[in-house]
Design a protein around this motif. Sequence first.
Motif, PDB file in Angstrom:
ATOM      1  N   ALA A 159      60.815  36.948   2.772  1.00  0.00           N
ATOM      2  CA  ALA A 159      62.155  37.240   2.257  1.00  0.00           C
ATOM      3  C   ALA A 159      62.136  37.398   0.743  1.00  0.00           C
ATOM      4  CB  ALA A 159      63.117  36.117   2.653  1.00  0.00           C
ATOM      5  N   LEU A 160      63.066  38.209   0.232  1.00  0.00           N
ATOM      6  CA  LEU A 160      63.156  38.433  -1.208  1.00  0.00           C
ATOM      7  C   LEU A 160      64.034  37.367  -1.853  1.00  0.00           C
ATOM      8  CD1 LEU A 160      63.597  42.311  -1.460  1.00  0.00           C
ATOM      9  CD2 LEU A 160      61.480  40.945  -1.318  1.00  0.00           C
ATOM     10  N   THR A 161      63.614  36.918  -3.019  1.00  0.00           N
ATOM     11  CA  THR A 161      64.418  35.998  -3.818  1.00  0.00           C
ATOM     12  C   THR A 161      65.304  36.821  -4.756  1.00  0.00           C
ATOM     13  OG1 THR A 161      62.661  35.824  -5.482  1.00  0.00           O
ATOM     14  CG2 THR A 161      62.654  34.206  -3.688  1.00  0.00           C
ATOM     15  N   GLY A 162      66.058  36.137  -5.598  1.00  0.00           N
ATOM     16  CA  GLY A 162      67.025  36.816  -6.447  1.00  0.00           C
ATOM     17  C   GLY A 162      66.430  37.806  -7.429  1.00  0.00           C
ATOM     18  N   ASP A 163      65.165  37.635  -7.780  1.00  0.00           N
ATOM     19  CA  ASP A 163      64.520  38.568  -8.707  1.00  0.00           C
ATOM     20  C   ASP A 163      63.657  39.601  -7.989  1.00  0.00           C
ATOM     21  OD1 ASP A 163      62.415  37.006  -7.886  1.00  0.00           O
ATOM     22  OD2 ASP A 163      61.877  36.270  -9.888  1.00  0.00           O
ATOM     23  N   GLY A 164      63.713  39.600  -6.651  1.00  0.00           N
ATOM     24  CA  GLY A 164      62.973  40.595  -5.890  1.00  0.00           C
ATOM     25  C   GLY A 164      61.575  40.195  -5.486  1.00  0.00           C
ATOM     26  N   GLU A 165      61.161  38.987  -5.844  1.00  0.00           N
ATOM     27  CA  GLU A 165      59.830  38.514  -5.455  1.00  0.00           C
ATOM     28  C   GLU A 165      59.874  37.940  -4.036  1.00  0.00           C
ATOM     29  OE1 GLU A 165      56.991  38.815  -7.282  1.00  0.00           O
ATOM     30  OE2 GLU A 165      58.255  39.993  -8.647  1.00  0.00           O
ATOM     31  N   LYS A 166      58.714  37.919  -3.373  1.00  0.00           N
ATOM     32  CA  LYS A 166      58.638  37.297  -2.057  1.00  0.00           C
ATOM     33  C   LYS A 166      58.814  35.791  -2.189  1.00  0.00           C
ATOM     34  CE  LYS A 166      55.818  40.493   0.667  1.00  0.00           C
ATOM     35  NZ  LYS A 166      54.596  40.607   1.500  1.00  0.00           N
ATOM     36  N   ARG A 167      59.519  35.203  -1.262  1.00  0.00           N
ATOM     37  CA  ARG A 167      59.764  33.765  -1.302  1.00  0.00           C
ATOM     38  C   ARG A 167      58.463  32.968  -1.159  1.00  0.00           C
ATOM     39  NH1 ARG A 167      62.420  29.918   3.073  1.00  0.00           N
ATOM     40  NH2 ARG A 167      63.526  28.414   1.742  1.00  0.00           N
ATOM     41  N   GLY A 168      57.605  33.397  -0.256  1.00  0.00           N
ATOM     42  CA  GLY A 168      56.288  32.785  -0.153  1.00  0.00           C
ATOM     43  C   GLY A 168      56.212  31.515   0.661  1.00  0.00           C
ATOM     44  N   ARG A 169      57.311  31.080   1.252  1.00  0.00           N
ATOM     45  CA  ARG A 169      57.284  29.890   2.099  1.00  0.00           C
ATOM     46  C   ARG A 169      58.320  30.048   3.204  1.00  0.00           C
ATOM     47  NH1 ARG A 169      61.515  26.417   0.578  1.00  0.00           N
ATOM     48  NH2 ARG A 169      62.499  26.975  -1.399  1.00  0.00           N
ATOM     49  N   SER A 170      58.047  29.375   4.300  1.00  0.00           N
ATOM     50  CA  SER A 170      58.949  29.451   5.434  1.00  0.00           C
ATOM     51  C   SER A 170      59.962  28.317   5.354  1.00  0.00           C
ATOM     52  CB  SER A 170      58.152  29.376   6.745  1.00  0.00           C
ATOM     53  OG  SER A 170      58.966  29.708   7.852  1.00  0.00           O
ATOM     54  N   ASP A 171      60.769  28.165   6.402  1.00  0.00           N
ATOM     55  CA  ASP A 171      61.708  27.045   6.454  1.00  0.00           C
ATOM     56  C   ASP A 171      61.725  26.488   7.865  1.00  0.00           C
ATOM     57  OD1 ASP A 171      63.588  28.739   7.928  1.00  0.00           O
ATOM     58  OD2 ASP A 171      64.103  29.613   5.990  1.00  0.00           O
ATOM     59  N   ARG A 172      62.288  25.313   8.012  1.00  0.00           N
ATOM     60  CA  ARG A 172      62.213  24.581   9.270  1.00  0.00           C
ATOM     61  C   ARG A 172      62.867  25.347  10.418  1.00  0.00           C
ATOM     62  NH1 ARG A 172      64.277  18.584   8.911  1.00  0.00           N
ATOM     63  NH2 ARG A 172      62.602  18.642   7.343  1.00  0.00           N
ATOM     64  N   ALA A 173      64.017  25.970  10.150  1.00  0.00           N
ATOM     65  CA  ALA A 173      64.722  26.684  11.225  1.00  0.00           C
ATOM     66  C   ALA A 173      63.853  27.798  11.804  1.00  0.00           C
ATOM     67  CB  ALA A 173      66.029  27.250  10.695  1.00  0.00           C
ATOM     68  N   ILE A 174      63.174  28.535  10.925  1.00  0.00           N
ATOM     69  CA  ILE A 174      62.307  29.619  11.391  1.00  0.00           C
ATOM     70  C   ILE A 174      61.078  29.054  12.102  1.00  0.00           C
ATOM     71  CG2 ILE A 174      60.818  31.516  10.655  1.00  0.00           C
ATOM     72  CD1 ILE A 174      63.787  32.200  10.587  1.00  0.00           C
ATOM     73  N   ASP A 175      60.458  28.055  11.511  1.00  0.00           N
ATOM     74  CA  ASP A 175      59.248  27.484  12.117  1.00  0.00           C
ATOM     75  C   ASP A 175      59.516  26.906  13.496  1.00  0.00           C
ATOM     76  OD1 ASP A 175      57.828  28.205   9.886  1.00  0.00           O
ATOM     77  OD2 ASP A 175      57.911  26.226   8.942  1.00  0.00           O
ATOM     78  N   ASN A 176      60.730  26.397  13.724  1.00  0.00           N
ATOM     79  CA  ASN A 176      61.112  25.823  15.019  1.00  0.00           C
ATOM     80  C   ASN A 176      61.869  26.833  15.889  1.00  0.00           C
ATOM     81  OD1 ASN A 176      59.996  23.324  14.362  1.00  0.00           O
ATOM     82  ND2 ASN A 176      61.885  22.624  13.400  1.00  0.00           N
ATOM     83  N   GLY A 177      61.803  28.089  15.509  1.00  0.00           N
ATOM     84  CA  GLY A 177      62.556  29.123  16.212  1.00  0.00           C
ATOM     85  C   GLY A 177      61.924  29.551  17.521  1.00  0.00           C
ATOM     86  N   ILE A 178      62.550  30.518  18.148  1.00  0.00           N
ATOM     87  CA  ILE A 178      62.070  31.051  19.422  1.00  0.00           C
ATOM     88  C   ILE A 178      60.714  31.731  19.217  1.00  0.00           C
ATOM     89  CG2 ILE A 178      62.574  32.720  21.266  1.00  0.00           C
ATOM     90  CD1 ILE A 178      65.553  32.374  20.549  1.00  0.00           C
ATOM     91  N   PRO A 179      59.728  31.456  20.058  1.00  0.00           N
ATOM     92  CA  PRO A 179      58.447  32.167  19.935  1.00  0.00           C
ATOM     93  C   PRO A 179      58.658  33.670  20.077  1.00  0.00           C
ATOM     94  CG  PRO A 179      58.235  30.274  21.407  1.00  0.00           C
ATOM     95  CD  PRO A 179      59.712  30.442  21.126  1.00  0.00           C
ATOM     96  N   PRO A 180      57.967  34.490  19.280  1.00  0.00           N
ATOM     97  CA  PRO A 180      58.169  35.944  19.352  1.00  0.00           C
ATOM     98  C   PRO A 180      57.982  36.532  20.741  1.00  0.00           C
ATOM     99  CG  PRO A 180      56.922  35.382  17.389  1.00  0.00           C
ATOM    100  CD  PRO A 180      57.047  34.120  18.184  1.00  0.00           C
ATOM    101  N   ALA A 181      57.002  36.043  21.505  1.00  0.00           N
ATOM    102  CA  ALA A 181      56.775  36.579  22.843  1.00  0.00           C
ATOM    103  C   ALA A 181      57.975  36.320  23.748  1.00  0.00           C
ATOM    104  CB  ALA A 181      55.515  35.982  23.457  1.00  0.00           C
ATOM    105  N   GLU A 182      58.579  35.136  23.617  1.00  0.00           N
ATOM    106  CA  GLU A 182      59.773  34.825  24.415  1.00  0.00           C
ATOM    107  C   GLU A 182      60.948  35.711  23.999  1.00  0.00           C
ATOM    108  OE1 GLU A 182      63.033  31.228  24.921  1.00  0.00           O
ATOM    109  OE2 GLU A 182      60.972  30.686  24.411  1.00  0.00           O
ATOM    110  N   ALA A 183      61.120  35.873  22.676  1.00  0.00           N
ATOM    111  CA  ALA A 183      62.202  36.732  22.186  1.00  0.00           C
ATOM    112  C   ALA A 183      62.026  38.154  22.703  1.00  0.00           C
ATOM    113  CB  ALA A 183      62.228  36.721  20.659  1.00  0.00           C
ATOM    114  N   ALA A 184      60.797  38.658  22.672  1.00  0.00           N
ATOM    115  CA  ALA A 184      60.537  40.027  23.127  1.00  0.00           C
ATOM    116  C   ALA A 184      60.861  40.189  24.603  1.00  0.00           C
ATOM    117  CB  ALA A 184      59.083  40.401  22.854  1.00  0.00           C
TER     118      ALA A 184
END
Length: 269
Positions: free
Chosen positions: A191-216
């Motif tokens: 994800a982009l931060t306010g200055d347009g740089e990549k954030r470079g780290r994930s967050d708990r909600a995403i890490d605990n999210g639905i597995p991509p294969a299940e979502a697909a």
Amino acid sequence: MSFEGKTVWITGASSGIGAALAREWAGRGAAIILSGRDRDRLDAVAGSLDTETLVLPFDVRDEDAMQRATQEAVAWRGVDVFVANAGVSQRSPATQTAMQVYRDIIAIDLTAQIAATQALLPHLTERQSGRLVFISSIAGKVGVPLRTAYCAAKFGLIGYADALRAELSQSGVDVHVVCPGSVATDVSRNALTGDGEKRGRSDRAIDNGIPPAEAAKRIVDAIVQGQREIIVAQGVEEAMGEMRRTPDDLLDQVAAMVAAGYMEKMQGE
């Protein structure tokens, strides 16, 4: 519905939901066209698929490259399903976000997806068959903090898709909108931060999210069932998405307007 022998073209296919959709559709017998910016990563996904594949790398903001890719995709096997999945998210408050970040996110997540669809529409409408699948987000239904640019783009993508669905309702071309919640991908890390740089780290909600294969699997199953708006989320995100779901009877009403000659009447005024 069978996808055996059909061709599915996916943008943003080098990882995450895009790569998972490629594997899901390949497992159902479809040939797969993979697009994204990184040929090496696309080649790796192609190598994991037990089906015919075509790799068409390009930056979605490069309309000339996109037009060339469209011509090549159509010439290869034709396109039965197009998945507008390429995108980038955001993690920054509006008060700390440069205007260029808004321009970049809207260009990638909205304008480029519209341009790619517009380029493919003549092919689909001439054949009078096909499916357009737009990967929006729960953030395209509910305004989520730290994502003002992302929400603007994803809300806009749903608006385009809904209007296009109505226009195409007599053409044999179906339109599906997918609204994922948190899926365990690199979306937050990239994800982009306010200055347009990549954030470079994930967050708990995403890490605990639905597995991509299940979502697909859930996405493709819902397409098979003919769902026009597909919520793929869990917990509070699912509840928010369902609260803002567009009722089927409203979508039917707009399609009925088109069937009754609304477009012809408006154009004749």
